[in-house]
Design an enzyme around this catalytic site. Structure first.
Site: not given
Ligand code: ADP
Ligand code: ARG
Ligand code: MG
Length: 362
Positions: A118, A226, A230, A273, A275, A282, A314, A319
């Site tokens: 994403r 966020e 995305r 963020c 990050t 990601r 994760r 996360e």
């Molecule tokens: P991001 O912030 O990068 O969008 P998150 O950790 O917030 O990622 O996760 C968002 C959703 O995406 C969660 O439901 C997570 O389980 C799902 N997810 C992340 N990577 C994968 C993957 N490779 N396959 C399936 N689901 C995924």
């Molecule tokens: N705000 C949280 C922290 O500072 C998460 C930071 C990284 N993750 C995110 N989804 N932006 O610990």
């Molecule tokens: Mg996320």
């Protein structure tokens, strides 16, 4: 007794929570030198890290201009998190044809993992989600829907928009929402996230929130999480080149039909963020590592190993979640800023090859 000032509070957090980057880099002299209006802006930016002292970042931008207007503060945070000491710049290279990254070539068992990549994008014409009001959230969603109506015309990306805005003509019911969350397609209820709540990012939940999903369910766009958007591609299999190629082509179409994105010459794609600045990308694999995670009960060994290869671990629900019982974890390159899209794909491939060798040797 006098009420402690914001600076006093943050200095106390710095002592008790050395991992909180906002507190680590907050400079009271810089803060005191700002105008009253800018002090109020800074207070909103750092509020999440003040209330959540265990934050690892502890700050969210409220507007793309914050990265310039508070450059001395943000630059230090960004350099610290992204490990950059020299000049900061963001290269872009989506030419994924130069290296074949087929996970099946590492091991046939990796032919069927769940892959997701994403990018975070925000448009320049609205404040970032922490500072939007309800009308702005819904107005942005309406603009996104107009863009999706154009995206639908492209057969490979055609699909539907699902909204959770009450009263939206695209509204889905709560059972459909829950099903999409369980399928890892839709984002979770943000009002349960204490970091986002204090930053205002989850305000007005669920207004202005929704998701576009292609018919093949392999191209998705989150609206109102966020970041404004995305944009992701997601599929089972091992062909990372195809995964990245689909995201790139979809992103190109969307960039032409959405309002212009907020981009910085220095930091690349602007994100709420720090990050997520840079490529804003990601790329993750959901893979089973039962040996390295003691059947999914302990992420310590796998996290230590993954860190060596520049990968983050994760849980299976994203996360701040735990591993699946069969050792299902989410593995992704940590780097976002200063690395191109193509390099991120390559780092994922090379890192996973190394991690998989450790898993099978155990
Ligand atoms: P991001 O912030 O990068 O969008 P998150 O950790 O917030 O990622 O996760 C968002 C959703 O995406 C969660 O439901 C997570 O389980 C799902 N997810 C992340 N990577 C994968 C993957 N490779 N396959 C399936 N689901 C995924
Ligand atoms: N705000 C949280 C922290 O500072 C998460 C930071 C990284 N993750 C995110 N989804 N932006 O610990
Ligand atoms: Mg996320």
């Amino acid at each position: 007794m006098s009420v402690p000032s914001l600076s006093d509070k943050i200095l106390a957090i710095r002592k008790a929570n050395p991992a909180n980057r906002m507190a680590r880099h907050f400079d009271p002299d810089y803060f005191n030198g700002l105008s009253a209006a800018d002090q109020a802006r800074m207070a909103r930016i750092v509020a999440t890290g003040v209330a959540n002292t265990d934050s690892s970042m502890g700050a969210y931008a409220m507007d793309p201009s914050d990265y310039n207007d508070f450059a001395p503060f943000f630059d230090a945070l960004i350099r610290d998190f992204h490990g950059i000491t020299g000049e900061i710049s963001q290269p872009h290279d989506w030419d994924v044809s130069t290296k074949a990254c087929d996970l099946g070539a590492i091991d046939g068992k990796l032919k069927d993992v769940s892959m997701r990549v994403r990018v975070a994008r925000n448009v320049a014409s609205f404040p970032l989600p922490g500072a939007m009001n309800r009308n702005q959230r819904v107005a942005f969603e309406d603009e996104a829907v107009l863009a999706f109506e154009k995206l639908i015309e492209h057969p490979e990306y055609g699909g539907q928009y699902l909204s959770i805005t009450p009263g939206s003509k695209h509204e889905i019911d709560s059972a459909e929402y829950d099903r999409r969350v369980a399928a890892h397609q839709m984002f979770k209820d943000m009002s349960n996230d204490r970091f986002l709540n204090v930053a205002g990012i989850s305000n007005d939940w669920p207004y202005g929130r929704g998701m576009y999903v292609s018919k093949a369910q392999d191209f998705l766009v989150w609206v109102g999480e966020e970041d404004h958007l995305r944009i992701m591609s997601m599929q089972k299999g091992g062909d990372l080149n195809a995964l990245f190629g689909r995201l790139h082509a979809g992103l190109e179409i969307l960039s032409k039909v959405l309002p212009p994105f907020a981009m910085s010459d220095k930091y690349g794609a602007v994100a709420s963020c720090p990050t997520n600045l840079g490529a804003g990308m990601r790329a993750s694999l959901h893979m089973k590592l039962p040996n390295l995670t003691k059947g999914g009960t302990d992420l310590e060994v796998v996290t230590a190993a993954a860190t060596k290869y520049g990968l983050a671990v994760r849980g299976a629900g994203g996360e701040h979640s735990a591993a699946g019982s069969d050792g299902l974890v989410d593995i992704s390159p940590s780097a976002r800023l200063g690395v191109s899209e193509m390099e991120i794909m390559q780092r994922l491939y090379d890192g996973v090859a190394a991690l998989w060798a450790l898993e099978v040797a155990r």
